[in-house]
Design an enzyme around this catalytic site. Sequence first.
Site, short mmCIF file in Angstrom:
data_model
loop_
_atom_site.label_atom_id
_atom_site.label_comp_id
_atom_site.label_asym_id
_atom_site.label_seq_id
_atom_site.Cartn_x
_atom_site.Cartn_y
_atom_site.Cartn_z
N HIS A 83 0.91 -1.24 0.03
CA HIS A 83 -0.03 -0.09 0.13
C HIS A 83 0.85 1.37 0.08
CE1 HIS A 83 -3.45 -2.67 0.20
NE2 HIS A 83 -3.64 -2.63 1.50
N HIS B 17 -10.32 0.92 0.84
CA HIS B 17 -9.92 -0.35 1.66
C HIS B 17 -11.20 -0.56 2.79
CE1 HIS B 17 -7.67 -3.38 3.64
NE2 HIS B 17 -6.75 -3.50 2.73
N GLU C 176 -11.74 -4.60 -2.99
CA GLU C 176 -10.79 -3.50 -3.37
C GLU C 176 -10.64 -3.55 -4.91
OE1 GLU C 176 -7.14 -3.55 -0.77
OE2 GLU C 176 -8.24 -5.46 -0.06
#
Length: 341
Positions: free
Chosen positions: A104, A174, A306
């Site tokens: 991420h 998310h 996602e």
Amino acid sequence: MKKSPLGALPDGRVAQLYEISSDCVTAVVSDLGANLVRLLVPGRDGSRADVVLGFDDPAGYLDPSGGSVGAVVGRNANRVALARFSIGGETVQLARNEGENNLHSGPAYYYFRLWEVEQHTRERIVLRLDSPDGDQGFPGNATVRVTYRIEGDSLHLIYDGISDRDTVFNMTNHSYFNLCGHDKPEKAMSQLLCIPGERFAVADAASIPTGELRPVANTPMDFRKPKPIGRDIDQPYEPLLLQGGYDHSFEAAQPVCAVLSDPASGRMMTVSTTCPAVQLYAANFLNPTTGKDGARYDRRGAVCLETQFHPDTVHHPDWPQSIVKAGEPYHSETVFRFTVQ
């Protein structure tokens, strides 16, 4: 156009909450991380429930072990093997924040930052983040905008970006969904899920794709017909054993890439996207914690869908690519539509 404080940040600035709504759906978004904090949708009996996990103050969102709850992730969502890749013959080095790999784009996450609110109306909010050259290790001065827009029974999430150098744009949200209600973690794995995608990305023990896109047919990964998320999650199937349950990227069928439903309340969420993949994450590693309104959150107490590029796509040139040329706009859109069965 309701606005209220979420709370003070460590540097003294105050994060705010912004409400957008229609007659059907209400969303609350924070300028801290452009996080989705609340999402209220109706059920069969007419009552509305908050169906996303979240926190009552900034501390929960700023906790590095907090599971990226509600977060907008960028510049690159998911994982990059060995935390490096090449653009135009130059090596881009990211931080190693998950073993030898990058997850991420952290640890300087976009969702730890205060975004600028450029527009806020009854049904729409636009947030902007300026990301300088070298930020998180990525090349290029980039401007990113995230738009949350409600149209009737649907929440649209729109991502736009532009950079003055070739760079990566692969953004996602998310949020953890529990259509039974965010405060009912024990029911989350009973939600029915349909993912029409025919193949999923096989990953190793570090959740890095091997390069194989395997057919879901005749495996526990087959969600082409709706089934409870928890039905096959603990099957002795190597991809599940390696990830501790579902944490896998599926090809995003068009136009609908996923449908989540709760038979008890009648709530149904249909997900459509312009992205090539959708990551199913069943909160296998969500730490037990206290969330909004004193609710207890726990492992496998919700599910993430996602929409994004496949993980580590920069190392798989035959997959759809997230590299965007200098001066070219990046744009993606995901729509969450809420209906009642």
